[in-house]
Design an enzyme around this catalytic site. Structure first.
Site, mmCIF file in Angstrom:
data_model
loop_
_atom_site.group_PDB
_atom_site.id
_atom_site.type_symbol
_atom_site.label_atom_id
_atom_site.label_comp_id
_atom_site.label_asym_id
_atom_site.label_seq_id
_atom_site.Cartn_x
_atom_site.Cartn_y
_atom_site.Cartn_z
ATOM 1 C CD GLN B 255 34.353 46.376 45.040
ATOM 2 O OE1 GLN B 255 33.506 45.744 45.647
ATOM 3 N NE2 GLN B 255 35.638 46.111 45.145
ATOM 4 C CG HIS B 258 37.346 47.124 48.716
ATOM 5 N ND1 HIS B 258 37.775 46.459 49.834
ATOM 6 C CD2 HIS B 258 36.159 46.585 48.387
ATOM 7 C CE1 HIS B 258 36.880 45.538 50.161
ATOM 8 N NE2 HIS B 258 35.883 45.598 49.305
ATOM 9 C CD GLU B 322 36.611 41.104 43.236
ATOM 10 O OE1 GLU B 322 36.790 42.331 43.003
ATOM 11 O OE2 GLU B 322 37.002 40.556 44.283
ATOM 12 C CG HIS B 323 32.148 41.847 43.607
ATOM 13 N ND1 HIS B 323 33.347 42.502 43.793
ATOM 14 C CD2 HIS B 323 32.085 40.902 44.574
ATOM 15 C CE1 HIS B 323 33.975 41.980 44.839
ATOM 16 N NE2 HIS B 323 33.243 40.999 45.337
ATOM 17 C CG ASP B 356 31.869 42.170 49.902
ATOM 18 O OD1 ASP B 356 32.261 41.431 48.985
ATOM 19 O OD2 ASP B 356 31.701 43.402 49.762
ATOM 20 C CG HIS B 415 53.778 4.012 26.651
ATOM 21 N ND1 HIS B 415 55.063 4.477 26.607
ATOM 22 C CD2 HIS B 415 53.091 4.911 27.411
ATOM 23 C CE1 HIS B 415 55.146 5.617 27.297
ATOM 24 N NE2 HIS B 415 53.958 5.896 27.801
#
Lengths: 429, 429
Positions: B255, B258, B322-323, B356, B415
Site C-alpha cells: 500500500q 502507491h 479503505e482496505h 486489487d 394534491h
C-alpha cells in the site's frame, strides 16, 4: 402555461431547460454561516435562528414532554392515515433489504458483500407553510429499516419556538433518536460538524430552500455524504386523447402548488387535447388555496404537442423528469421504454399524490434532470456495502501467479511481493 | 513508521487523521481550466495537454489502427492473466444484477423498482509511471454488466502522444465505446460538458491527482454525478502474534508504494509483534523499486499497540479504512464486527493485492474515512433505480381517502384534488 405545437427536434434541448434561480452571493453567505456554526456551535445555531426566523427556542433538542403534548391535537382519522402510509412505505421498502450470496470465485477464494447501515444519519425537514411529515416518513422509515443507530431530525421551529405536532408525532411513531429545533444552512452545518447539542452525522438527507441546498453541497465537499443534489419539484405527464383532461389538469396542479419554481409539463399527440387540458387547468386553479403559487409555477410550464407517443417518450427520456405520469391507453408497454425518470405512474388512476403519500414508494426523488444518473432515496441510501474476501492457502496458490503478473505489468512490485512471500512460504506444502 | 504504544482513547480521533495536502489556489486553477474547456472545447484540451504534459496528440480519439498495434507487444502470459482477472471480476459483479419483485401493496396498488443503466458514463484512468489497466477493468466491467450504452475512457497520452498498449488492449477486450487522449482537469471537464471530439457523459468515475479530484468535485456541483470523493489510498491491518510478520510487512509496503501521501496502519495486541513487523518493513523496503515513494508514505504511517483485538476493531471502525486486513486467528468472527471499511481481507492468505487485481471484488473504494457512508464501485454505481406504480380503480378507491387526509394535513389541496376528482368519477361504479 405555454403551448408549443410540434417543436422541431433541434428545439428539444431548450425545452428541457429548468427555470433557473441565480443567486450570486449565495455561496459566500452560506459558507460563512457554516464556518460560524463550526466554530461557535449551539450559540451560532440560536443566533441564526433568531436572525433569520425571528425565533429563539428555549432548547435545541426536543424534550420528552414536548412529544407528549403533540399527541393530543391530532385526530384519530389522521393518525390512522399516517399509520397506513407507514405500513405501505415499510412494505415497499422492506423488499430492498437483501442478503447477497457468497461467491466462490475459484477453489479457496470466497468473496461477498455485506450491507451495513450508516451509523449516524441526519434528516432535514423544512418548515414553512405546511408541516412536511410525509417527507419525514419517507426518510426515517428506510433509515430505520436499514438499521441506522442514530437517526436525528432537524427542522425549524414555528414562531412560538415549537415544532409542529404532526412532525413530533411522526418522529416518535417511527422512532427517530433525536429531533432538534434548527433550520436553514445552520442546521445542515450543525449536523455536518456537530455542536454541543446536535450530534455530527455521516450523511444528510432531505429537501430545503436554496440555503439548505447550498449548505448540503458545501458540506459534501468536506466528505459528509448527502442524499442527492436538489432542484425544484417537477412532473411530466404523457397523455393521449383517451385520458381524462380533468385528471391530467389536477395532476399538473398538484405539482404546480409546490412552489413558484416548480415546473409541470404535459406532452400529447393530440392537438385538441392540449386545449381541453389547458382550460381544465385554469378552471381548477381558481379553487386552489395555493392558487398564487401554482399560477407562478404555471408560467414556467408547458403543454407540448408532439407527432407521436413514441416522440413523447423520447422527449421524456431527454427531460428525465422527477415524476412521470403515463396517462395513455397502452401505458404499461410505454413504461418499458422509460430510461430516465425518478418515479413513474402508470395509467389513469395512478396519480402522483399516491406516491407522494401512501402507495409505498419513496417521494424523495432526483429533480432537474438528475434522474439520468441518480436514484430516489431507498433503503440502500442508508446502507453502504462492504466487500469481504477470504482466501486460503489453496486459493492463493492458484490465483497468486495471475496477481504477480498483473502487478508487475503495472510496475507495482510491492503488490507482487505480498503474493510472492505467501507463495514462497507454501512451496514445500 | 511511528510506533504508538497503548494510546488513550482520547487520542484515537487524532490518530485517525489522514495526511492533508493543502493547495490554496487549487480550486481557482481548476475552475479556470473547466471554464476554458467549456467554452473552447477540443482546442482547450489540446492546449492544456501541451502546457501541462508537454504533449499534443495528433487526434484526441484513439483510432482503430492504434488498437491493432497495441495487441502485438503484450505477452501471451499477460493476456491470459488479464482474461482471468476479467472473468473473476465479471463473476463477482454479475451477482449484483438483480431483478426486484413487484410488490402488491394492497388490492389494485402494485409498486416496483427497475434498475436501468446510466446511459453515458466516463472513466478516467490516470497516466504517470504505470499504466493502470486494472483500474480500467474495475470500472469498465461493471459498466458493461450494467448495460451502459456509452462507456468512454479518458487517459493522458505518453510523451510520444500515444496511449499505453495495455490500456488499449484492456479497453478493447472489455468493449468500451471510445477512448480519448486527454488527462487532468481538462479531461474531466471535457466529459462533463462535451467537446467536439469527447462526448458529454452523465457520471464520471475513476481516480486521479488533486487536479482531477478537484475537477470531479466541481463538475458534481453542476449535476454531473461522480463515483465518490477521493483521497490517498490506505490500508489498516489488524494482526496478532500468530500472523506472519513478513506477510504483514509486505502488505503494508504494497500500500505504501502507491504514493507518498498513502497511509498504512497496523494495529496489534502484542508488543513484541510491533517490533517484528517494523524490522521486516524496513528490510523489505530496501528491495522495492518504488522504495523512495514507500519510504515517504511510511513517514505518515503508524504501528499501534492496543490492549485487545476488540479495541483494534473499535479503532478500525473509527478510522474506516479503505482496505482492512484481518490477519488474526479468529478473523472470521471479528469480521462480523466491522461496520466501517471499504473492503475486508480475512486471514493470513487474503492479501490486499488479490482484491486489487484478480479475486473479483472491486478496487475502487472509499478512502479518507468515507467508508462510514460510501460504498466502493459496483454494478449499482452504473445503474439508477426507477420506481413504478400502477393503481387501478379499485386501488385508488381503497387508498384514496388516506391520501386525501394526509394531503390536507400538509395543506396541499392540489394534491388532495388529484385523488378526489378520481374518486368522484368512480362514485357510481
Amino acid at each position: 402555461m405555454k403551448t408549443i405545437l410540434l417543436p422541431e427536434k433541434g428545439m428539444w434541448d431548450e425545452l428541457c431547460i429548468r427555470p433557473q434561480i441565480e443567486r450570486d452571493n449565495l455561496e459566500s453567505v452560506v459558507r460563512s454561516i457554516i464556518n460560524i456554526v463550526k466554530s461557535e456551535g449551539d450559540n451560532a445555531v440560536y443566533g441564526f435562528s433568531e436572525k433569520f426566523d425571528g425565533v429563539s427556542p428555549a432548547n435545541l433538542k426536543v424534550l420528552p414532554h414536548e412529544f407528549l403534548i403533540s399527541d393530543k391535537n391530532i385526530s384519530k382519522n389522521l393518525k390512522d392515515a399516517i399509520r397506513k402510509a407507514k405500513e405501505n412505505i415499510e412494505r415497499f421498502h422492506s423488499a430492498q433489504l437483501i442478503t447477497e450470496p457468497v461467491i466462490e470465485i475459484s477453489k479457496g477464494v470466497r468473496c461477498w458483500r455485506k450491507s451495513v447501515a450508516i451509523e449516524k444519519v441526519g434528516l432535514y425537514i423544512p418548515g414553512g407553510s405546511a408541516p412536511l411529515f410525509s417527507t419525514l416518513m419517507m426518510l426515517s422509515i428506510p433509515a430505520k429499516l436499514a438499521g441506522c443507530k442514530e437517526i436525528i431530525v432537524c427542522t425549524p421551529p414555528g414562531k412560538d419556538g415549537k415544532i409542529n405536532p404532526l412532525i413530533l408525532y411522526t418522529a416518535r411513531l417511527i422512532g427517530v433518536t433525536g429531533i432538534y429545533k434548527a433550520g436553514g444552512a445552520q442546521a445542515i452545518a450543525a449536523m455536518a460538524y456537530g455542536t454541543e447539542s446536535i450530534p455530527k452525522v455521516h450523511k444528510i438527507f432531505g429537501p430545503g430552500n436554496q440555503y439548505v441546498t447550498k449548505a448540503k453541497e458545501l458540506v459534501q465537499q468536506d466528505g459528509i455524504a448527502i442524499d442527492m443534489p436538489a432542484g425544484p419539484s417537477e412532473v411530466l405527464i404523457i397523455a393521449d386523447n383517451l385520458a381524462d383532461p380533468g385528471f391530467v389538469a389536477a395532476d399538473l396542479l398538484s405539482q404546480a402548488e409546490h412552489g413558484p419554481d416548480s415546473q409541470v409539463l404535459m406532452l400529447t399527440n393530440d392537438r385538441e387535447f392540449v386545449e381541453k387540458v389547458k382550460s381544465e387547468v385554469y378552471k381548477q386553479l381558481e379553487l386552489l388555496p395555493r392558487k398564487d403559487i401554482a399560477f407562478r409555477a404555471l408560467e414556467n410550464s408547458r403543454l407540448i404537442l408532439l407527432p407521436s407517443l413514441n416522440d413523447c417518450v423520447e422527449f421524456s427520456n431527454l427531460y428525465a423528469p422527477e415524476h412521470l405520469i403515463l396517462n395513455i391507453s397502452d401505458a404499461r408497454s410505454f413504461a418499458e421504454k422509460i430510461i430516465n425518470a425518478g418515479s413513474v405512474f402508470i395509467g389513469n388512476y395512478s396519480c402522483e399524490s399516491a406516491g407522494d403519500y401512501a402507495s409505498g414508494t419513496n417521494h424523495t426523488l432526483p429533480t432537474n434532470g438528475y434522474a439520468k444518473s441518480y436514484s430516489g432515496v431507498s433503503v440502500e441510501s442508508f446502507l453502504k456495502r462492504i466487500s469481504f474476501q477470504e482466501i486460503n492457502a489453496a486459493g492463493i496458490k492458484e490465483l497468486g501467479p495471475t496477481i504477480e503478473i498483473l502487478a508487475e505489468a503495472e510496475s507495482l512490485i510491492g503488490h507482487k511481493n505480498a503474493v510472492s512471500i505467501r507463495l514462497k512460504s507454501l512451496e514445500n506444502d
